[in-house]
Motif scaffolding. Structure first.
Motif, PDB file in Angstrom:
ATOM      1  N   SER A  67       0.607  -1.403  -0.038  1.00  0.00           N
ATOM      2  CA  SER A  67      -0.272   0.537   0.262  1.00  0.00           C
ATOM      3  C   SER A  67       1.104   0.689  -0.110  1.00  0.00           C
ATOM      4  N   ARG A  68       0.798   1.544  -1.061  1.00  0.00           N
ATOM      5  CA  ARG A  68       1.380   3.736  -0.716  1.00  0.00           C
ATOM      6  C   ARG A  68       0.272   4.792  -0.863  1.00  0.00           C
ATOM      7  N   GLU A  69       0.048   5.033  -0.008  1.00  0.00           N
ATOM      8  CA  GLU A  69      -1.008   5.693   0.288  1.00  0.00           C
ATOM      9  C   GLU A  69      -0.671   7.405   0.504  1.00  0.00           C
ATOM     10  N   LYS A  70       0.999   7.726   0.862  1.00  0.00           N
ATOM     11  CA  LYS A  70       1.548   8.838   0.771  1.00  0.00           C
ATOM     12  C   LYS A  70       2.396   8.421   0.236  1.00  0.00           C
ATOM     13  N   LYS A  71       4.189   9.274  -0.422  1.00  0.00           N
ATOM     14  CA  LYS A  71       4.609   9.343  -0.951  1.00  0.00           C
ATOM     15  C   LYS A  71       6.010   8.791   0.069  1.00  0.00           C
ATOM     16  N   GLU A  72       5.959   9.620   1.094  1.00  0.00           N
ATOM     17  CA  GLU A  72       6.910   9.098   1.867  1.00  0.00           C
ATOM     18  C   GLU A  72       6.637   7.669   2.628  1.00  0.00           C
ATOM     19  N   ARG A  73       5.755   7.054   2.178  1.00  0.00           N
ATOM     20  CA  ARG A  73       4.930   5.343   3.329  1.00  0.00           C
ATOM     21  C   ARG A  73       5.423   4.582   2.223  1.00  0.00           C
ATOM     22  N   PHE A  74       5.463   3.254   2.767  1.00  0.00           N
ATOM     23  CA  PHE A  74       5.102   2.225   1.812  1.00  0.00           C
ATOM     24  C   PHE A  74       4.873   1.055   2.736  1.00  0.00           C
ATOM     25  N   SER A  75       4.314   0.400   2.399  1.00  0.00           N
ATOM     26  CA  SER A  75       3.905  -0.583   3.584  1.00  0.00           C
ATOM     27  C   SER A  75       3.921  -1.898   2.707  1.00  0.00           C
ATOM     28  N   LEU A  76       4.161  -2.671   3.666  1.00  0.00           N
ATOM     29  CA  LEU A  76       3.953  -4.643   2.990  1.00  0.00           C
ATOM     30  C   LEU A  76       3.575  -5.255   4.001  1.00  0.00           C
ATOM     31  N   ILE A  77       2.710  -5.915   3.334  1.00  0.00           N
ATOM     32  CA  ILE A  77       1.235  -6.432   4.228  1.00  0.00           C
ATOM     33  C   ILE A  77       1.445  -8.077   3.398  1.00  0.00           C
ATOM     34  N   LEU A  78       1.760  -9.188   4.720  1.00  0.00           N
ATOM     35  CA  LEU A  78       1.114 -10.480   4.914  1.00  0.00           C
ATOM     36  C   LEU A  78       0.082 -10.915   4.864  1.00  0.00           C
ATOM     37  N   GLU A  79      -0.670 -11.368   3.298  1.00  0.00           N
ATOM     38  CA  GLU A  79      -2.123 -11.200   4.449  1.00  0.00           C
ATOM     39  C   GLU A  79      -2.486 -12.526   5.504  1.00  0.00           C
ATOM     40  N   SER A  80      -1.757 -13.226   5.660  1.00  0.00           N
ATOM     41  CA  SER A  80      -1.762 -14.140   6.219  1.00  0.00           C
ATOM     42  C   SER A  80      -0.176 -15.002   6.591  1.00  0.00           C
ATOM     43  N   ALA A  81       0.333 -14.861   7.381  1.00  0.00           N
ATOM     44  CA  ALA A  81       1.799 -14.654   7.410  1.00  0.00           C
ATOM     45  C   ALA A  81       1.692 -16.482   7.879  1.00  0.00           C
ATOM     46  N   SER A  82       3.344 -16.503   7.227  1.00  0.00           N
ATOM     47  CA  SER A  82       2.680 -18.591   7.260  1.00  0.00           C
ATOM     48  C   SER A  82       4.947 -18.678   7.654  1.00  0.00           C
ATOM     49  N   THR A  83       5.067 -19.677   7.498  1.00  0.00           N
ATOM     50  CA  THR A  83       6.715 -19.786   8.135  1.00  0.00           C
ATOM     51  C   THR A  83       7.557 -19.593   6.945  1.00  0.00           C
ATOM     52  N   ASN A  84       7.505 -20.025   5.871  1.00  0.00           N
ATOM     53  CA  ASN A  84       8.134 -19.606   4.895  1.00  0.00           C
ATOM     54  C   ASN A  84       7.864 -18.244   4.871  1.00  0.00           C
ATOM     55  N   GLN A  85       7.662 -17.743   5.015  1.00  0.00           N
ATOM     56  CA  GLN A  85       8.083 -16.078   5.253  1.00  0.00           C
ATOM     57  C   GLN A  85       8.237 -15.420   6.289  1.00  0.00           C
ATOM     58  N   THR A  86       9.328 -16.268   7.070  1.00  0.00           N
ATOM     59  CA  THR A  86      10.261 -15.860   8.025  1.00  0.00           C
ATOM     60  C   THR A  86      11.690 -15.869   6.698  1.00  0.00           C
ATOM     61  N   SER A  87      11.786 -14.395   7.545  1.00  0.00           N
ATOM     62  CA  SER A  87      13.103 -14.198   6.240  1.00  0.00           C
ATOM     63  C   SER A  87      13.477 -12.337   6.981  1.00  0.00           C
ATOM     64  N   MET A  88      14.345 -11.668   6.186  1.00  0.00           N
ATOM     65  CA  MET A  88      14.444 -10.113   6.752  1.00  0.00           C
ATOM     66  C   MET A  88      14.376  -9.611   5.713  1.00  0.00           C
ATOM     67  N   TYR A  89      13.341  -8.155   5.991  1.00  0.00           N
ATOM     68  CA  TYR A  89      12.401  -7.552   5.324  1.00  0.00           C
ATOM     69  C   TYR A  89      13.618  -6.330   4.880  1.00  0.00           C
ATOM     70  N   LEU A  90      13.746  -5.339   4.077  1.00  0.00           N
ATOM     71  CA  LEU A  90      14.302  -4.543   3.436  1.00  0.00           C
ATOM     72  C   LEU A  90      13.252  -3.283   2.664  1.00  0.00           C
ATOM     73  N   CYS A  91      13.322  -2.074   3.511  1.00  0.00           N
ATOM     74  CA  CYS A  91      12.917  -1.564   2.336  1.00  0.00           C
ATOM     75  C   CYS A  91      14.134  -0.822   1.786  1.00  0.00           C
ATOM     76  N   ALA A  92      13.446   0.105   0.648  1.00  0.00           N
ATOM     77  CA  ALA A  92      14.547   1.044  -0.389  1.00  0.00           C
ATOM     78  C   ALA A  92      13.610   1.753  -0.768  1.00  0.00           C
ATOM     79  N   SER A  93      14.290   2.872  -0.483  1.00  0.00           N
ATOM     80  CA  SER A  93      14.076   4.524  -1.666  1.00  0.00           C
ATOM     81  C   SER A  93      15.166   4.690  -2.542  1.00  0.00           C
ATOM     82  N   ARG A  94      14.849   5.295  -3.847  1.00  0.00           N
ATOM     83  CA  ARG A  94      15.754   5.844  -4.771  1.00  0.00           C
ATOM     84  C   ARG A  94      14.643   6.513  -5.540  1.00  0.00           C
ATOM     85  N   ARG A  95      15.462   7.453  -6.254  1.00  0.00           N
ATOM     86  CA  ARG A  95      15.198   8.337  -7.101  1.00  0.00           C
ATOM     87  C   ARG A  95      15.252   7.682  -8.483  1.00  0.00           C
ATOM     88  N   ASP A  96      16.110   7.261  -8.834  1.00  0.00           N
ATOM     89  CA  ASP A  96      16.561   6.721 -10.608  1.00  0.00           C
ATOM     90  C   ASP A  96      17.459   5.248 -10.176  1.00  0.00           C
TER      91      ASP A  96
END
Lengths: 112, 111
Positions: A67-96
């Motif tokens: 979901s990205r409702e505002k320019k500065e905020r980006f959300s990741l949603i796990l609809e129904s978490a499962s064990t294979n989604q155990t991980s390190m999650y990294l967010c990033a941004s860039r101009r180009d």
């Protein structure tokens, strides 16, 4: 000092729970990204967004939404978490693609 | 999907040694090549962004070269120090917005 922040450094959730990971950047970047990092697999792109309310699937979008409702905020949603989604999650941004990408500190998610 | 490969997977060197590692990428439709350093418990941070064949960039004791015709980049560290211990990632973006990362080279510098 440019910054990308993520809502949690560590998170433990149960299988089936809905999980929200939040990312905020203060650089006015159009492009924002969610990756997961697993041993031996490198950083893999889940979803990215090039503008408010716009999103594109990356290489491994299954089981995730964003979901990205505002320019500065980006959300990741796990609809129904499962064990294979155990991980390190990294967010990033860039101009180009010709300038560097700025990363958040990561969220280590454990799904039990 | 772009196939970006890094070698070696891991490296242990003595303090003061110089070292180098490789990133290989498809040479067709090349756009740019990024190097990042990722220290434990920190965010990955950019070292270099390279776009031109023959490009050579330097930051302190770390330098990188780029060969777009044959599809590889080298990262060199001169006189390794313990604080250089990190995972070094390379990434190649497409002309769109997707970045493809290699699996990284994990460097440990032994005091």
């Amino acid at each position: 000092d440019v910054k990308v922040t993520q809502s949690s450094r560590y998170l433990v959730k149960r299988t089936g729970e809905k999980v929200f990971l939040e990312c905020v950047q203060d650089m006015d970047h159009e492009n924002m990204f969610w990756y997961r990092q697993d041993p031996g697999l490198g950083l893999r792109l889940i979803y990215f967004s090039y503008d408010v309310k716009m999103k594109e699937k990356g290489d491994i979008p299954e089981g995730y939404s964003v979901s990205r409702e505002k320019k500065e905020r980006f959300s990741l949603i796990l609809e129904s978490a499962s064990t294979n989604q155990t991980s390190m999650y990294l967010c990033a941004s860039r101009r180009d693609s010709l300038v560097e990408q700025y990363f958040g500190p990561g969220t280590r998610l454990t799904v039990t | 999907i772009l196939n970006v490969e890094q070698s070696p997977q891991s490296l242990h060197v003595q303090e003061g040694d110089s070292t180098n590692f490789t990133c290989s990428f498809p040479s067709s439709n090349f756009y740019a090549l990024h190097w990042y350093r990722w220290e434990t418990a920190k965010s990955p941070e950019a070292l270099f962004v390279m776009t031109l064949n023959g490009d050579e960039k330097k930051k302190g004791r770390i330098s990188a070269t780029l060969n777009t015709k044959e599809g590889y980049s080298y990262l060199y560290i001169k006189g390794s120090q313990p604080e250089d211990s990190a995972t070094y990632l390379c990434a190649s973006p497409t002309t769109g917005n997707q970045f493809y990362f290699g699996t990284g080279t994990s460097l440990t510098v032994i005091p």
